[in-house]
Design an enzyme around this catalytic site. Structure first.
Site, PDB file in Angstrom:
ATOM      1  N   SER A  42       0.844  -1.119  -0.019  1.00 30.42           N
ATOM      2  CA  SER A  42      -0.032  -0.009   0.075  1.00 30.42           C
ATOM      3  C   SER A  42       0.802   1.391  -0.044  1.00 30.42           C
ATOM      4  CB  SER A  42      -0.869   0.129   1.260  1.00 30.42           C
ATOM      5  OG  SER A  42      -2.171   0.970   1.054  1.00 30.42           O
ATOM      6  N   ASP A 158      -6.051  -3.357  -2.706  1.00 26.51           N
ATOM      7  CA  ASP A 158      -4.714  -2.841  -1.855  1.00 26.51           C
ATOM      8  C   ASP A 158      -3.969  -4.112  -1.060  1.00 26.51           C
ATOM      9  OD1 ASP A 158      -3.493  -2.037   1.038  1.00 26.51           O
ATOM     10  OD2 ASP A 158      -4.439  -0.096   0.347  1.00 26.51           O
TER      11      ASP A 158
END
Length: 305
Positions: A42, A158
Site C-alpha cells: 500500500s 490494496d
C-alpha cells in the site's frame, strides 16, 4: 571472506501514516544503513518506489507542502461509484514525485517488490517485474477510495488486506536481516474522539472526529458526502466505522504475519493521532518515522554492525 549481509526493508500499509516511511528511510541513510531489498504494501509500496527510483527527497519536498485543500483535490465524486480518488491527478503525482511511468522493476538498482490482493480469489500477489508505477498503483488501491486495477489479467486491490508488512517478500528476495516498519501497532480504536456533552462552541473542535476532519477536507469537492447531521452521539458514524474496520483488519493480520515470520528489527512509529486520510500531516509523520529509528539504535548496532 565474510559474506555480505543482505538487508531487506519491509514498508507497511497505513494510508496517510505512511509518510513516516520517508523519515525512516532518511534516518537509515544518515546512519549509513542502506537496504539491498525494498518491499512495500500500500503506501509502503509508494514510498518504497520513490526511494528505489532516487526520488525520496523530491517526494518529501512535495508532501510537506501539502495542505487540506490540495489533499481534497485528489478526491472527487465518481458517478460510477468505483472510488473517490481522482485518477488523473494521482497519475500525475506518481509520475512527477514517485517514479517515471516507464520505469521497470527489472532496471532498478535495488531489488523491489510490492504486494497486492487478487479481488477474485483473495490471493496475495507479489509484483516483482514490469512497470514500477503499475505495481504501486495496484498495491495502493484501497477499497472505497480507489477502483480495482487490472494488472496482468487480474483485478487487484490494496496489499494491506493480505500482507500489511511484507517481511515474507523480503525473505523471498534473499534478505538475511529484515527491518520492518509497522504503521498499525497502536491505532485500533485510537481515532475515536469523545466530545464534551452540552457544550456549545461554534469554533472548530479541538479534537475533531475522523469524519469531521474528512468532511472539512473534501466539502468543496464532495458536497459533504460523508457528513453526519445527527445532533446526538450514538453509534460510530460511517467513516469512523470504515476507518476502525480497516485499522482492526490490518492490525490483526499484521500481528499474525509477523508472529509467524518475525523481522530482526521492528519499527513502530507512534501515529495514532494521524487519521488515515490526513495526508497533509506529513511533517509530523516523517519526524516520528525518524524517532522510531532512533528508539531502536541498539538493534541496528547488534544486527548490522
Amino acid at each position: 571472506m565474510k559474506k555480505k549481509i543482505k538487508v531487506g526493508l519491509a514498508l507497511g500499509s497505513g494510508a496517510a501514516r505512511g509518510w513516516a516511511h520517508i523519515g525512516v528511510i532518511q534516518r537509515l541513510m544518515e546512519l549509513g544503513f542502506e537496504p539491498d531489498i525494498v518491499c512495500g504494501s500500500s503506501i509502503g509500496a509508494l514510498v518504497g518506489a520513490a526511494y528505489v527510483a532516487g526520488n525520496i527527497d523530491k517526494l518529501e519536498d512535495w508532501v510537506t507542502q501539502l495542505d487540506k485543500l490540495q489533499t481534497a483535490r485528489y478526491f472527487t465524486i465518481n458517478r460510477s461509484l468505483r472510488g473517490f480518488v481522482n485518477k488523473d491527478r494521482l497519475h500525475h503525482f506518481l509520475h512527477e514525485y514517485v517514479v517515471s511511468a516507464e520505469q521497470l522493476i527489472e532496471d532498478l538498482d535495488k531489488a523491489f517488490a510490492t504486494v497486492a490482493t487478487d479481488l477474485n480469489t483473495g490471493r496475495e500477489i507479489w509484483n516483482m517485474q514490469g512497470k514500477v508505477m503499475d505495481s504501486v498503483w495496484s498495491s495502493i488501491s484501497l477499497p472505497g477510495l480507489f477502483p480495482a486495477i487490472k494488472h496482468d489479467d487480474r483485478w487487484l486491490i490494496d496489499g494491506g488486506l493480505v500482507n500489511p508488512v511484507p517481511v515474507s517478500v523480503c525473505r523471498a528476495l534473499g534478505a538475511d536481516v529484515v527491518i520492518a516498519v509497522n504503521l498499525n501497532s497502536d491505532i485500533v480504536g485510537k481515532h475515536f474522539r469523545a466530545e464534551a456533552p452540552d457544550k456549545v462552541d461554534t469554533s472548530e473542535p479541538a479534537n475533531p472526529s475522523f469524519t469531521e476532519r474528512f468532511t472539512d477536507m473534501v466539502a468543496d469537492y464532495t458536497s459533504n458526502l460523508f457528513s453526519n447531521g445527527a445532533e446526538e452521539e450514538e453509534a460510530p458514524d460511517l467513516m469512523d466505522a470504515i476507518a476502525a474496520s480497516i485499522n482492526i483488519t490490518q492490525d490483526r493480520i499484521t500481528r499474525s504475519r509477523m508472529a509467524g515470520d518475525p523481522p530482526e528489527i521492528s519499527l513502530s512509529p507512534r501515529l495514532a493521532h494521524i487519521g488515515i486520510l490526513e495526508f497533509y500531516r506529513a511533517a509530523e509523520a516523517i519526524e516520528e518515522g525518524k524517532a522510531s529509528v532512533d528508539r531502536h539504535q541498539h538493534d541496528f548496532d547488534y544486527f548490522l554492525k
